[in-house]
Write an enzyme that holds these catalytic residues in place. Structure first.
Site, PDB file in Angstrom:
ATOM      1  N   ARG A 104     -12.511  13.254   9.172  1.00 42.29           N
ATOM      2  CA  ARG A 104     -13.582  14.155   8.723  1.00 42.29           C
ATOM      3  C   ARG A 104     -14.956  13.619   9.132  1.00 42.29           C
ATOM      4  O   ARG A 104     -15.074  12.495   9.600  1.00 42.29           O
ATOM      5  CB  ARG A 104     -13.544  14.223   7.191  1.00 42.29           C
ATOM      6  CG  ARG A 104     -13.757  12.835   6.585  1.00 42.29           C
ATOM      7  CD  ARG A 104     -13.960  12.827   5.083  1.00 42.29           C
ATOM      8  NE  ARG A 104     -14.409  11.514   4.633  1.00 42.29           N
ATOM      9  CZ  ARG A 104     -13.627  10.478   4.417  1.00 42.29           C
ATOM     10  NH1 ARG A 104     -12.317  10.580   4.606  1.00 42.29           N
ATOM     11  NH2 ARG A 104     -14.125   9.331   4.019  1.00 42.29           N
TER      12      ARG A 104
ATOM     13  N   GLU B 100     -11.189   3.035  10.638  1.00 42.91           N
ATOM     14  CA  GLU B 100     -11.598   1.982   9.690  1.00 42.91           C
ATOM     15  C   GLU B 100     -10.910   0.669  10.033  1.00 42.91           C
ATOM     16  O   GLU B 100      -9.688   0.643  10.220  1.00 42.91           O
ATOM     17  CB  GLU B 100     -11.163   2.347   8.266  1.00 42.91           C
ATOM     18  CG  GLU B 100     -12.004   3.380   7.595  1.00 42.91           C
ATOM     19  CD  GLU B 100     -11.668   3.485   6.099  1.00 42.91           C
ATOM     20  OE1 GLU B 100     -12.076   4.476   5.501  1.00 42.91           O
ATOM     21  OE2 GLU B 100     -11.001   2.583   5.545  1.00 42.91           O
TER      22      GLU B 100
ATOM     23  N   LYS C 155       0.840  -1.205   0.000  1.00 40.82           N
ATOM     24  CA  LYS C 155       0.000   0.000   0.000  1.00 40.82           C
ATOM     25  C   LYS C 155       0.871   1.250   0.000  1.00 40.82           C
ATOM     26  O   LYS C 155       1.959   1.256   0.572  1.00 40.82           O
ATOM     27  CB  LYS C 155      -0.879   0.035   1.265  1.00 40.82           C
ATOM     28  CG  LYS C 155      -1.895  -1.079   1.370  1.00 40.82           C
ATOM     29  CD  LYS C 155      -2.722  -0.929   2.645  1.00 40.82           C
ATOM     30  CE  LYS C 155      -3.847  -1.957   2.658  1.00 40.82           C
ATOM     31  NZ  LYS C 155      -4.694  -1.805   3.860  1.00 40.82           N
TER      32      LYS C 155
ATOM     33  N   HIS D 251     -14.445   0.734  -4.419  1.00 47.86           N
ATOM     34  CA  HIS D 251     -14.150   1.602  -3.277  1.00 47.86           C
ATOM     35  C   HIS D 251     -15.169   2.717  -3.076  1.00 47.86           C
ATOM     36  O   HIS D 251     -14.938   3.631  -2.304  1.00 47.86           O
ATOM     37  CB  HIS D 251     -12.732   2.179  -3.372  1.00 47.86           C
ATOM     38  CG  HIS D 251     -11.692   1.104  -3.472  1.00 47.86           C
ATOM     39  ND1 HIS D 251     -11.429   0.237  -2.449  1.00 47.86           N
ATOM     40  CD2 HIS D 251     -10.904   0.704  -4.498  1.00 47.86           C
ATOM     41  CE1 HIS D 251     -10.511  -0.626  -2.838  1.00 47.86           C
ATOM     42  NE2 HIS D 251     -10.174  -0.368  -4.082  1.00 47.86           N
TER      43      HIS D 251
HETATM   44  C1  MV4 Z   1      -6.846  -4.246   2.804  1.00 47.86           C
HETATM   45  C2  MV4 Z   1      -7.587  -5.336   2.276  1.00 47.86           C
HETATM   46  C3  MV4 Z   1      -7.197  -6.602   2.639  1.00 47.86           C
HETATM   47  N1  MV4 Z   1      -6.134  -6.780   3.454  1.00 47.86           N
HETATM   48  N2  MV4 Z   1      -5.799  -4.474   3.608  1.00 47.86           N
HETATM   49  C4  MV4 Z   1      -9.094  -0.800   0.381  1.00 47.86           C
HETATM   50  C5  MV4 Z   1      -9.360   0.590   0.765  1.00 47.86           C
HETATM   51  C6  MV4 Z   1      -8.378   0.922   1.792  1.00 47.86           C
HETATM   52  N3  MV4 Z   1      -9.016   1.724   2.793  1.00 47.86           N
HETATM   53  C7  MV4 Z   1      -7.889  -0.372   2.334  1.00 47.86           C
HETATM   54  N4  MV4 Z   1      -8.416  -1.385   1.464  1.00 47.86           N
HETATM   55  C8  MV4 Z   1      -8.194  -2.706   1.703  1.00 47.86           C
HETATM   56  N5  MV4 Z   1      -7.151  -2.976   2.512  1.00 47.86           N
HETATM   57  C9  MV4 Z   1      -5.460  -5.719   3.919  1.00 47.86           C
HETATM   58  N6  MV4 Z   1      -4.416  -5.926   4.728  1.00 47.86           N
HETATM   59  C10 MV4 Z   1      -8.659  -5.053   1.445  1.00 47.86           C
HETATM   60  C11 MV4 Z   1      -8.974  -3.727   1.149  1.00 47.86           C
HETATM   61  C12 MV4 Z   1     -10.123  -3.519   0.305  1.00 47.86           C
HETATM   62  C13 MV4 Z   1     -11.271  -2.893   0.812  1.00 47.86           C
HETATM   63  C14 MV4 Z   1     -11.342  -2.430   2.127  1.00 47.86           C
HETATM   64  C15 MV4 Z   1     -12.484  -1.805   2.602  1.00 47.86           C
HETATM   65  C16 MV4 Z   1     -13.569  -1.652   1.761  1.00 47.86           C
HETATM   66  C17 MV4 Z   1     -13.526  -2.084   0.482  1.00 47.86           C
HETATM   67  C18 MV4 Z   1     -12.386  -2.718  -0.025  1.00 47.86           C
HETATM   68  C19 MV4 Z   1     -12.352  -3.185  -1.332  1.00 47.86           C
HETATM   69  C20 MV4 Z   1     -11.238  -3.802  -1.806  1.00 47.86           C
HETATM   70  C21 MV4 Z   1     -10.120  -3.960  -0.982  1.00 47.86           C
END
Ligand code: MV4
Length: 446
Positions: free
Chosen positions: A291, A275, A158, A235
């Site tokens: 926010r 989150e 990330k 997203h």
């Molecule tokens: C992740 C994940 C799986 N494992 N981290 C996407 C948005 C960002 N806020 C973080 N996200 C994710 N992080 C780990 N370690 C999967 C996502 C993710 C996701 C998270 C929340 C809501 C929708 C999503 C859609 C795809 C991937």
């Protein structure tokens, strides 16, 4: 203290902020772009000021224009709403340096939480559970292999300056690792002018659960329950609800109090959202939003609190008049985001709303700036309303939502109301506790 506030945002949230200001006796100056000249909420504000041309970059994202608008109108505070400048640490700093109040945490706190590695470090210190990973910069060197072997595949790379789903890459095999690190770094440098990346264990099928907090300037802070925002596409959240189904209350209470501890350590002031990903009955912090959020409404419904009023009151320097023991959660609430878009291909559908008749009745709330004759501009996000239902049980909240969606009449543009109705009919949704992949998988299968 302030008695005149600039609303640096548009649409339903501009109207939502105006209503909270009215209740508190705060005067409003509505900032608007040339595309929003005819909007009702521009007319209903005590004062309005055009901040620039239709494209957001030339109006709602123009920091200098917004600050100037506050200065020339004599507004002593600026509410950034959500999106646009709401998490822009530099804008918040400009506002502070001009001697005005930014409705939100201090710019230094926004900056720290904007760096996802820094945010995670703060959470670990406060005892907030995080996704297993390496809390530092990852580089495409031999060290990376060591780090990732200890985490175990799959992993996700990330961008430290990213968030909200931009700049991420899942890696399932060692052979793809170095190329993935380099590619994510390059993308991150281009998108956020910060090529720093980090790595976490990738959770394959989590839910998105978030915890709301509220803090004043005197170190008082409460957590206001949790929301499930798993129903999303690319997203973009589509449906949110509170409380989350089948997340144990004692887990939420434990993690909620750790979020409160983190806020106290950060000197956090205002509304904030932690989150999490929820998998195997555990919550794992991923990032913090500094926010007001679109989906704050479902928290309002189950707590009975006006979060925007509280946000303004703590920004004014008031002391919180509630403690954790005063907060309880009643019933169930669901929010459907109504977008001006094609329900089948998701393409935006701007244009004139020839006829608009929102629903009503017990347990229904509509947050919108739209009325018959309103023209949805093509320049901004396609959300035109939020339909929020409340019931004693989730079943009742779903039934009321279905009734509301069926009553909702929108003519002249396309909306995603039919999409919401078909999601609400899905057995998987009705059972509850769907993962973040539910909607995209279901759309691909139908
Ligand atoms: C992740 C994940 C799986 N494992 N981290 C996407 C948005 C960002 N806020 C973080 N996200 C994710 N992080 C780990 N370690 C999967 C996502 C993710 C996701 C998270 C929340 C809501 C929708 C999503 C859609 C795809 C991937």
């Amino acid at each position: 203290m302030f008695d005149k506030l600039l609303i640096a945002n548009r649409g339903e949230i501009a109207l939502r902020i105006q209503r909270a200001c009215k209740a508190l006796g705060i005067g409003c100056v509505q900032a608007y772009s040339e595309a929003d000249t005819g909007a009702d909420y521009v007319r209903t504000a005590e004062q309005a000021i055009c901040v620039g041309a239709a494209p957001s970059s030339r109006s709602y994202l123009d920091k200098a224009a917004m600050l100037l608008a506050a200065e020339v109108t004599g507004a002593q505070a600026i509410h950034p709403g959500y999106g646009f400048l709401s998490e822009n640490a530099e804008f918040a700093r400009w506002v502070e340096e001009a001697g005005l109040i930014f409705v939100g945490p201090l710019s230094g706190v926004i900056r720290r939480m904007g760096d996802k590695i820094c945010a995670k470090r703060a959470m670990i210190e406060a005892g907030v559970p995080c996704v297993p990973g390496f809390v530092g910069e990852l580089t495409a060197t031999r060290d990376a292999l060591e780090i990732i072997r200890s985490i175990g595949f799959p992993v996700i790379i990330k961008a430290a300056g990213g968030g909200g789903g931009r700049g991420m890459r899942v890696v399932r095999e060692e052979k793809d690792l170095m190329a993935a690190i380099a590619a994510t770094q390059q993308e991150a440098e281009k998108a956020f002018a910060n090529g720093t990346v980090y790595v976490e264990r990738y959770l394959d099928n989590p839910r998105h659960v978030e915890i709301q907090i509220l803090a004043d300037k005197y170190g008082n802070c409460v957590w206001l329950g949790a929301r499930d925002c798993s129903v999303q596409r690319r997203h973009q959240k589509v449906i949110e609800e509170a409380p989350p189904v089948d997340v144990p209350q004692r887990l939420l209470a434990d993690v909620g109090s750790r979020c409160v501890a983190a806020c106290k350590a950060l000197g956090y002031v205002g509304l904030g959202t932690f989150e999490f990903l929820f998998e195997d009955n555990q919550l794992f912090f991923i990032e913090m939003n500094t926010r007001l959020q679109v989906e704050h409404t479902v928290t309002e419904m189950i707590t009975g609190l006006d979060l925007v009023q509280y946000q303004l009151r703590v920004a004014r320097g008031e002391r919180l008049d509630i403690e954790q023991k005063d907060i309880s959660f009643v019933g169930h609430s669901i929010e459907c985001r109504i977008n001006a878009e094609d329900p089948l291909d998701f393409r935006p559908s701007p244009g004139r709303v020839d006829f608009w008749q929102p629903p009503g009745g017990p347990g229904l709330r509509v947050d919108t700036h739209v009325s018959s004759g309103y023209v949805v501009p093509a320049f901004y996000d396609s959300m035109i309303a939020k339909l929020i239902s409340f019931g004693r049980t989730r079943e009742e909240a779903i039934a009321r939502m279905q009734g509301g969606l069926r009553q909702f009449v929108v003519e002249g543009i396309k909306t995603n109301i039919p999409l919401h109705l078909s999601i609400l009919e899905q057995d998987k949704f009705r059972k509850g506790a769907v993962s973040i992949h539910f909607l995209e998988k279901w759309l691909a299968s139908k």
